[in-house]
Design an enzyme around this catalytic site. Structure first.
Site, mmCIF file in Angstrom:
data_model
loop_
_atom_site.group_PDB
_atom_site.id
_atom_site.type_symbol
_atom_site.label_atom_id
_atom_site.label_comp_id
_atom_site.label_asym_id
_atom_site.label_seq_id
_atom_site.Cartn_x
_atom_site.Cartn_y
_atom_site.Cartn_z
ATOM 1 N N PRO A 1 0.666 -1.294 -0.029
ATOM 2 C CG PRO A 1 0.068 -0.927 2.289
ATOM 3 C CD PRO A 1 0.759 -1.877 1.364
ATOM 4 C CB CYS A 2 3.133 2.813 -2.358
ATOM 5 S SG CYS A 2 2.286 2.415 -4.032
#
Length: 159
Positions: free
Chosen positions: A124-125
Site C-alpha cells: 500500500p504505497c
C-alpha cells in the site's frame, strides 16, 4: 518458470497482475505499463489476486492474503515491508518510513523506493503521504491515490 500476466477490468480501470511461481510480482495500471517479459496467461494466482482486489475495492476486504514477491534492492524491499505494516485506513509519512527502516534522513530514498513499488495497492504505497499531510506522488495518478485513501476511510467507518 516464466512470468504470467493477465489483465482485469476493475473499478479503477484496467489492472494487469503478473505472477511467477505462485506469487504476485507486479501490478500495472493499463496495458502500456506491463512488464515486457511476461506471457499473457491467467493463472490461479492472478485470478485470486484479482478476486481480492475486487473485494478490496468493494470495501469488503481490508488485508490481502495473496503471496507477494516484489523484486528490488534490499533497501527497497525493507521499505516495501514497512508499507505492509501501515494499517488499513491509516497513513504514514516518508519520514515515518525512513525512521522505521533505521535511516531517518532517507526520506528521498524512501520516496524513490515507494515510486518503484512493483505491486501497488497490494503493497500500500498509496498510504504514504507528505509530512504536511499532502498527497504526493502515485505513479502520476493522484486521483487514484485519493480514491484509495477515501475508500479505506469509508471502509473504516463501516467496520
Amino acid at each position: 518458470m516464466a512470468m504470467n500476466l493477465y489483465f482485469y477490468e476493475t473499478d479503477i480501470g484496467t489492472v494487469g497482475i503478473a505472477e511467477e511461481n505462485g506469487a504476485v510480482t507486479n501490478v500495472c495500471f493499463g496495458r502500456d505499463r506491463a512488464p515486457g517479459d511476461a506471457q499473457v496467461r491467467e493463472t490461479g494466482t492472478t485470478r485470486e489476486a484479482a478476486r481480492q482486489l475486487e473485494a478490496y475495492l468493494a470495501g469488503e476486504l481490508t488485508e490481502f492474503t495473496i503471496p507477494l514477491d516484489p523484486r528490488g534492492t534490499e533497501f527497497q524491499r525493507a521499505v516495501w515491508g514497512r508499507l505492509l505494516e501501515i494499517p488499513y485506513g491509516r497513513t504514514a509519512s516518508y519520514g515515518d518510513i525512513a525512521r522505521a527502516v533505521g535511516n531517518p534522513k532517507a526520506c528521498r530514498a524512501v520516496g524513490q523506493a515507494n515510486n518503484r513499488n512493483p505491486i501497488a495497492v497490494f503493497i500500500p504505497c498509496h498510504r504514504v503521504i507528505g509530512t504536511d499531510g499532502s498527497l504526493v506522488g502515485y505513479g502520476g495518478r493522484l486521483d487514484l491515490k485519493q480514491k484509495l485513501l477515501d475508500l479505506e476511510k469509508d471502509g473504516l467507518e463501516n467496520l
